[in-house]
Scaffold this motif. Sequence first.
Motif, PDB file in Angstrom:
ATOM      1  N   PRO A  30     119.864  63.631  88.235  1.00 57.97           N
ATOM      2  CA  PRO A  30     118.838  64.508  88.344  1.00 57.97           C
ATOM      3  C   PRO A  30     119.850  65.631  88.075  1.00 57.97           C
ATOM      4  CG  PRO A  30     118.202  63.437  90.152  1.00 57.97           C
ATOM      5  CD  PRO A  30     119.669  62.988  90.316  1.00 57.97           C
ATOM      6  N   GLU A  31     119.457  65.820  86.536  1.00 56.20           N
ATOM      7  CA  GLU A  31     120.523  67.649  86.473  1.00 56.20           C
ATOM      8  C   GLU A  31     119.812  69.018  86.589  1.00 56.20           C
ATOM      9  OE1 GLU A  31     119.053  67.331  81.900  1.00 56.20           O
ATOM     10  OE2 GLU A  31     120.927  65.568  82.097  1.00 56.20           O
ATOM     11  N   LYS A  32     118.831  68.729  87.503  1.00 48.34           N
ATOM     12  CA  LYS A  32     118.723  70.424  88.813  1.00 48.34           C
ATOM     13  C   LYS A  32     117.870  69.981  89.874  1.00 48.34           C
ATOM     14  CE  LYS A  32     114.293  70.104  85.573  1.00 48.34           C
ATOM     15  NZ  LYS A  32     113.764  71.524  84.691  1.00 48.34           N
ATOM     16  N   PRO A  33     117.618  70.323  90.990  1.00 51.95           N
ATOM     17  CA  PRO A  33     117.074  70.287  91.971  1.00 51.95           C
ATOM     18  C   PRO A  33     115.609  69.079  92.035  1.00 51.95           C
ATOM     19  CG  PRO A  33     117.895  72.485  92.093  1.00 51.95           C
ATOM     20  CD  PRO A  33     118.234  72.040  90.523  1.00 51.95           C
ATOM     21  N   ILE A  34     115.933  68.267  92.760  1.00 51.78           N
ATOM     22  CA  ILE A  34     114.394  67.739  92.656  1.00 51.78           C
ATOM     23  C   ILE A  34     114.353  67.299  94.321  1.00 51.78           C
ATOM     24  CG2 ILE A  34     115.986  65.488  92.505  1.00 51.78           C
ATOM     25  CD1 ILE A  34     113.086  64.805  90.667  1.00 51.78           C
ATOM     26  N   TYR A  35     112.908  66.619  94.935  1.00 58.35           N
ATOM     27  CA  TYR A  35     112.537  66.348  95.459  1.00 58.35           C
ATOM     28  C   TYR A  35     113.643  64.702  96.113  1.00 58.35           C
ATOM     29  CZ  TYR A  35     109.739  69.347  98.914  1.00 58.35           C
ATOM     30  OH  TYR A  35     109.621  70.263  99.210  1.00 58.35           O
ATOM     31  N   MET A  36     114.586  64.595  97.162  1.00 61.31           N
ATOM     32  CA  MET A  36     114.805  63.170  97.545  1.00 61.31           C
ATOM     33  C   MET A  36     114.508  62.143  98.076  1.00 61.31           C
ATOM     34  SD  MET A  36     118.458  65.145  98.449  1.00 61.31           S
ATOM     35  CE  MET A  36     119.178  63.175  98.320  1.00 61.31           C
ATOM     36  N   SER A  37     114.178  60.938  98.464  1.00 57.44           N
ATOM     37  CA  SER A  37     112.802  60.489  98.819  1.00 57.44           C
ATOM     38  C   SER A  37     113.692  59.038  99.766  1.00 57.44           C
ATOM     39  CB  SER A  37     112.817  59.470  97.400  1.00 57.44           C
ATOM     40  OG  SER A  37     110.947  58.396  98.650  1.00 57.44           O
ATOM     41  N   GLY A  38     112.776  59.004 100.932  1.00 55.45           N
ATOM     42  CA  GLY A  38     112.931  58.077 101.751  1.00 55.45           C
ATOM     43  C   GLY A  38     112.266  58.621 103.224  1.00 55.45           C
ATOM     44  N   TYR A  39     112.799  60.311 103.522  1.00 57.60           N
ATOM     45  CA  TYR A  39     112.844  60.595 104.360  1.00 57.60           C
ATOM     46  C   TYR A  39     111.464  61.400 104.694  1.00 57.60           C
ATOM     47  CZ  TYR A  39     116.991  58.225 105.794  1.00 57.60           C
ATOM     48  OH  TYR A  39     118.087  57.086 106.150  1.00 57.60           O
ATOM     49  N   GLY A  40     110.169  61.367 105.172  1.00 56.95           N
ATOM     50  CA  GLY A  40     109.619  62.789 105.291  1.00 56.95           C
ATOM     51  C   GLY A  40     109.503  63.634 105.309  1.00 56.95           C
ATOM     52  N   ASN A  41     110.941  64.242 106.742  1.00 54.67           N
ATOM     53  CA  ASN A  41     110.899  65.104 107.238  1.00 54.67           C
ATOM     54  C   ASN A  41     111.575  66.191 106.504  1.00 54.67           C
ATOM     55  OD1 ASN A  41     113.463  63.968 107.686  1.00 54.67           O
ATOM     56  ND2 ASN A  41     114.227  64.747 108.891  1.00 54.67           N
ATOM     57  N   ASN A  43     112.084  69.146 103.393  1.00 53.55           N
ATOM     58  CA  ASN A  43     111.034  69.571 103.169  1.00 53.55           C
ATOM     59  C   ASN A  43     112.140  71.091 101.834  1.00 53.55           C
ATOM     60  OD1 ASN A  43     113.008  71.636 104.004  1.00 53.55           O
ATOM     61  ND2 ASN A  43     111.795  71.743 106.267  1.00 53.55           N
ATOM     62  N   HIS A  44     113.026  70.603 101.295  1.00 58.52           N
ATOM     63  CA  HIS A  44     112.991  71.414 100.201  1.00 58.52           C
ATOM     64  C   HIS A  44     113.552  70.372  98.940  1.00 58.52           C
ATOM     65  CE1 HIS A  44     116.211  72.124 102.300  1.00 58.52           C
ATOM     66  NE2 HIS A  44     116.879  71.918 101.604  1.00 58.52           N
ATOM     67  N   PRO A  45     113.793  70.751  97.695  1.00 62.03           N
ATOM     68  CA  PRO A  45     114.578  69.719  96.887  1.00 62.03           C
ATOM     69  C   PRO A  45     116.062  69.593  97.366  1.00 62.03           C
ATOM     70  CG  PRO A  45     113.068  71.131  95.850  1.00 62.03           C
ATOM     71  CD  PRO A  45     113.040  71.687  97.218  1.00 62.03           C
ATOM     72  N   SER A  46     116.861  68.981  96.618  1.00 61.78           N
ATOM     73  CA  SER A  46     118.162  68.483  96.356  1.00 61.78           C
ATOM     74  C   SER A  46     119.057  70.127  96.491  1.00 61.78           C
ATOM     75  CB  SER A  46     118.154  67.308  95.195  1.00 61.78           C
ATOM     76  OG  SER A  46     117.809  67.842  94.310  1.00 61.78           O
ATOM     77  N   GLU A 223     118.834  64.925 106.809  1.00 55.91           N
ATOM     78  CA  GLU A 223     119.375  66.268 107.442  1.00 55.91           C
ATOM     79  C   GLU A 223     120.547  66.354 106.065  1.00 55.91           C
ATOM     80  OE1 GLU A 223     119.388  63.739 109.264  1.00 55.91           O
ATOM     81  OE2 GLU A 223     121.448  63.405 109.803  1.00 55.91           O
ATOM     82  N   PHE A 224     120.500  65.509 105.191  1.00 58.28           N
ATOM     83  CA  PHE A 224     121.830  64.989 103.923  1.00 58.28           C
ATOM     84  C   PHE A 224     120.500  65.460 102.545  1.00 58.28           C
ATOM     85  CE2 PHE A 224     124.081  63.015 107.154  1.00 58.28           C
ATOM     86  CZ  PHE A 224     125.445  63.457 106.571  1.00 58.28           C
ATOM     87  N   TYR A 225     121.616  66.899 101.921  1.00 59.60           N
ATOM     88  CA  TYR A 225     120.538  66.609 100.533  1.00 59.60           C
ATOM     89  C   TYR A 225     121.277  66.459  99.434  1.00 59.60           C
ATOM     90  CZ  TYR A 225     116.059  68.617 102.622  1.00 59.60           C
ATOM     91  OH  TYR A 225     114.900  68.675 103.673  1.00 59.60           O
ATOM     92  N   GLN A 226     122.237  65.586  99.958  1.00 60.53           N
ATOM     93  CA  GLN A 226     123.306  66.452  98.696  1.00 60.53           C
ATOM     94  C   GLN A 226     122.366  64.583  98.028  1.00 60.53           C
ATOM     95  OE1 GLN A 226     127.053  67.299 100.432  1.00 60.53           O
ATOM     96  NE2 GLN A 226     127.119  68.769  98.177  1.00 60.53           N
ATOM     97  N   PHE A 227     122.868  64.305  96.394  1.00 52.92           N
ATOM     98  CA  PHE A 227     122.436  63.263  96.185  1.00 52.92           C
ATOM     99  C   PHE A 227     124.215  62.197  96.496  1.00 52.92           C
ATOM    100  CE2 PHE A 227     119.534  65.369  92.874  1.00 52.92           C
ATOM    101  CZ  PHE A 227     118.677  64.745  92.745  1.00 52.92           C
ATOM    102  N   SER A 228     123.598  60.825  96.265  1.00 54.05           N
ATOM    103  CA  SER A 228     125.169  59.871  96.425  1.00 54.05           C
ATOM    104  C   SER A 228     123.868  58.257  96.453  1.00 54.05           C
ATOM    105  CB  SER A 228     125.715  59.884  96.978  1.00 54.05           C
ATOM    106  OG  SER A 228     124.786  59.184  98.717  1.00 54.05           O
TER     107      SER A 228
END
Length: 444
Positions: A30-41, A43-46, A223-228
Amino acid sequence: MRTILMALVAAVSLAASDYKAGIGRIVITPEKPIYMSGYGNRNHPSEGVIHDLWAKALAIEDHKGARVVIVTTDLIGLPRGIADVVAVRVQQQYGIDRSHLVLTSSHTHTGPLIRGNLETMFALSPADSQVVSDYAAKLTESLVAVIGAALNDLSPASLWFGNGRATFAINRREPTPNGVKIGENPKGPTDPDVPVLKVAAPDGKLRAVLFGYACHNTTLTGEFYQFSGDYAGFAQIAIEKANPGATALFLMLCGADQNPYPRSKLEYAEKHGADLAAEVNRVIGGPLQPVRGATLAAFQSVDLEFAIHTRETFESRLKESNVYRVRHAKAMLATYDQGYPIRRYPYPVQAIGFGKDLTLVALGGEVVVDYVLRIKKEYGSKRIIVAGYSNDVMSYIPSLRVLKEGGYEASDAMIYYGLPGPYNDDVEDQIFRTIGHVMKRVKR
Ligand SMILES: [Zn+2]
């Protein structure tokens, strides 16, 4: 003279190649911050990128001109809302029918939220929701484009198959006095196989390697908010680094009840990826079985029924404290209000045969390991790849054993998927009956 000689050499090489193969690849980070999936906890975009996410396509044409395309993505799950749109456009633009197209996802939990998948996990603001919709639209274009790129790249190739082994998956269904919890169960079933399909040019050079493993792509936690691409992303990168010019494609197998061990640190994702890549590199360097036959494909949908539910089932949950259960109950009551409570779901089952040499079984949803173990028992374990997370990811797919034991994969995860509740007790029977049908159509 020189031209004739080169033509002769080329003809000899062509004769050794039983297929044509083409590879496409496109960045889908994604080119801009977006909600990441998989963990419901979350609470903010990537917040940035560890490494890029990819969609990759492998097109294979047999000697009769029949074409199949296998697409892999570093995504949590491709729902039918996207897969079906892509499939229709691929049929219209490239003449590939649904049964010859496999759309899969690696189930990375450090990727974007995908429209139509795990929708009830988050309650997004309209602005955050718009970002998710925009990404889905762009992703759809990218998937059609990457398939086109693979078809444009078709050139003579040989296919080879082998099996490796990895052991960082652990069964995560831990029995406790209060029922099965997500934890660690070293005694539970696992599938250590690492199937590897090697695609080589006539001169022997590696062009692509399709490999898989039955293990949740969840080394990195909420707790990880970076794409991989998690361990699967690291494995693909390591294989491509070791084989310059080649493309590595990862298939998530039936690892719905398997977690990587250990997890929750970036270095573990890198280590699992490196271990898996080393095993794939070992397999492609060793003796492999040639894959030579004509391709046959079959795709069949089976309606899986849910256990009986009524309006009261969900009304009784509205006063509970679990925000996800309440959100889910409201969504289910809305289906009653609209007059269409969900009673069944069309589940996709696909098989692609390469002569007698190899069969790819592609199942929708998050499939527990019991399925691959039973398929290998019934159809042989040597020349088969059994992928989960294919063509649609609508829920977990429990075996009868898992359904009866209960817990997350049996029913609890349904609250995030927006489906009513556990499947009926015939879920495994229905799926195996359908597997039987597609296998009959692709076996010789
Ligand atoms: Zn999962």
